[in-house]
Write an enzyme that holds these catalytic residues in place. Sequence first.
Site, PDB file in Angstrom:
ATOM      1  N   VAL A   1      64.522  64.820  39.754  1.00 46.48           N
ATOM      2  CA  VAL A   1      65.445  64.285  38.744  1.00 46.48           C
ATOM      3  C   VAL A   1      66.686  65.158  38.628  1.00 46.48           C
ATOM      4  CG1 VAL A   1      65.723  63.658  36.319  1.00 46.48           C
ATOM      5  CG2 VAL A   1      63.559  63.202  37.484  1.00 46.48           C
TER       6      VAL A   1
ATOM      7  N   LYS B   1      54.207  58.124  26.212  1.00 41.74           N
ATOM      8  CA  LYS B   1      55.369  57.237  26.133  1.00 41.74           C
ATOM      9  C   LYS B   1      55.233  56.246  24.977  1.00 41.74           C
ATOM     10  CE  LYS B   1      56.132  57.584  31.116  1.00 41.74           C
ATOM     11  NZ  LYS B   1      56.021  56.897  32.426  1.00 41.74           N
TER      12      LYS B   1
ATOM     13  N   GLY C   1      53.876  59.393  47.363  1.00 42.52           N
ATOM     14  CA  GLY C   1      54.512  60.245  46.362  1.00 42.52           C
ATOM     15  C   GLY C   1      54.541  59.660  44.971  1.00 42.52           C
TER      16      GLY C   1
ATOM     17  N   ASP D   1      49.579  59.644  30.333  1.00 42.11           N
ATOM     18  CA  ASP D   1      51.028  59.548  30.493  1.00 42.11           C
ATOM     19  C   ASP D   1      51.574  58.362  29.700  1.00 42.11           C
ATOM     20  OD1 ASP D   1      53.616  60.123  32.279  1.00 42.11           O
ATOM     21  OD2 ASP D   1      53.241  57.973  32.355  1.00 42.11           O
TER      22      ASP D   1
ATOM     23  N   VAL E   1      60.765  57.869  28.626  1.00 40.55           N
ATOM     24  CA  VAL E   1      59.807  56.776  28.430  1.00 40.55           C
ATOM     25  C   VAL E   1      59.636  55.888  29.652  1.00 40.55           C
ATOM     26  CG1 VAL E   1      59.322  54.676  27.111  1.00 40.55           C
ATOM     27  CG2 VAL E   1      60.019  56.744  25.938  1.00 40.55           C
TER      28      VAL E   1
END
Length: 425
Positions: free
Chosen positions: A13, A204, A186, A200, A131
């Site tokens: 990122v 969120k 990946g 996860d 999110v």
Amino acid sequence: MEIGIGLFGLGTVGSGVVKILQQNANQITQRTGSHLVVRHAVVHNLNKPRTGFTQDFPITDNPEDILGNDEIQIVVEVMGGIDYAYDIIKRALMAKQHVVTANKDLIASRGQELAELANQNGVDLYYEAAVAGGVPILRTLSSSFTADEISRVAGIINGTSNFILTQMATNGLTYAEALKLAQDKGFAESDPTNDVEGFDAAYKLIILSNFSFGVQPVMDDVTITGIADLTDSDINDAHGFGYAIKLLGVAQRVGNALSIEVSPHLVSFNHPLATVNNENNAVLVNGESVGEVMLYGPGAGEMPTANSVLSDLTNVATNLALNTPGRPFNTFNQDLDLAKPSQRVARRFIVVEVADTPGAMYSVTGMFASAKISFTDLKQTPAKNGFARLVALTHAASDAQLNVIRTTIRNADGINLAAEYKIFS
């Protein structure tokens, strides 16, 4: 006006953020009136090769090069983790540096505290990318639904689990095969627990619940079931009834209470969520005035997530140009109790394995009748290894009624509750 950026993290990122800043510099300046410049980056591993952008700024492993640096007005945190990131963001806010982060775990667990700290210091704290990757859901909730009352926010908010379920459904892969493929591409970590067990998505959903309902739930408030126990037989049986199986995060108002859940759901083939495949995300918002709205897009990846970070950066830049920084990302606040099991009502997909003995099937139907649960559809497969598979779709039933069934079956001989999922509608 030139605005300096300090970047914590130059992984997937972080590198994407630098690329967009460099490639679209003129467009960003025209739209914000400011020139955004990366002044410094801090990383854990200085020896890792980094390509795809022009390195016209120093890279070190010393956070002091960014924190409190007068040439840096905005700190971007894309390293991940909780404790280290918390310390970095807290120190940046106290130094009156604006912060943009993509850290869902941190925002879900300590976001309220950090938002208050940002408010005290008159600086911005934004986290759109936390999110749904490239899907701009938080800003939509905070701006486009301010005059509406949201009754439900739901969606596919974990790309890894959605990729696995898509491969199982469309290519006939087993769970283990689909998980390995996700890892090879990946999409899944070597330890996929956070994704496949629903944690996860739960982080969120906590953030989505805060923006949608003005509440601040914690992980213990979220009912969480992952996809690791889901079988290809479950998927095939669901298909036979006209449903796809998707891991959904669902937060919905039930009277004056709120139900918050992450679990596999059956979604009708006719519903738009059923067509969201592979690593893509989608969030469905139900407003009392607007009705049902869905936002769809890539839920992860270098450029989509980096684009959400850039959206936050340009908002901070605009606030600085207008001299209006320090306004909280989300100010909606209200008290809602958690829904009780008796209030959490839905149709169900239930799989029961029954010993192939006289009277066993009759005893199963008797259990459901005692719990006041009736069927809309029923399918029985021939006995295998001494057990028959009974697949049922029910009329609407509460979690309290299902708890009765779970307890009864647990104490019965020759009967096993193999699967139980809600039907999304």
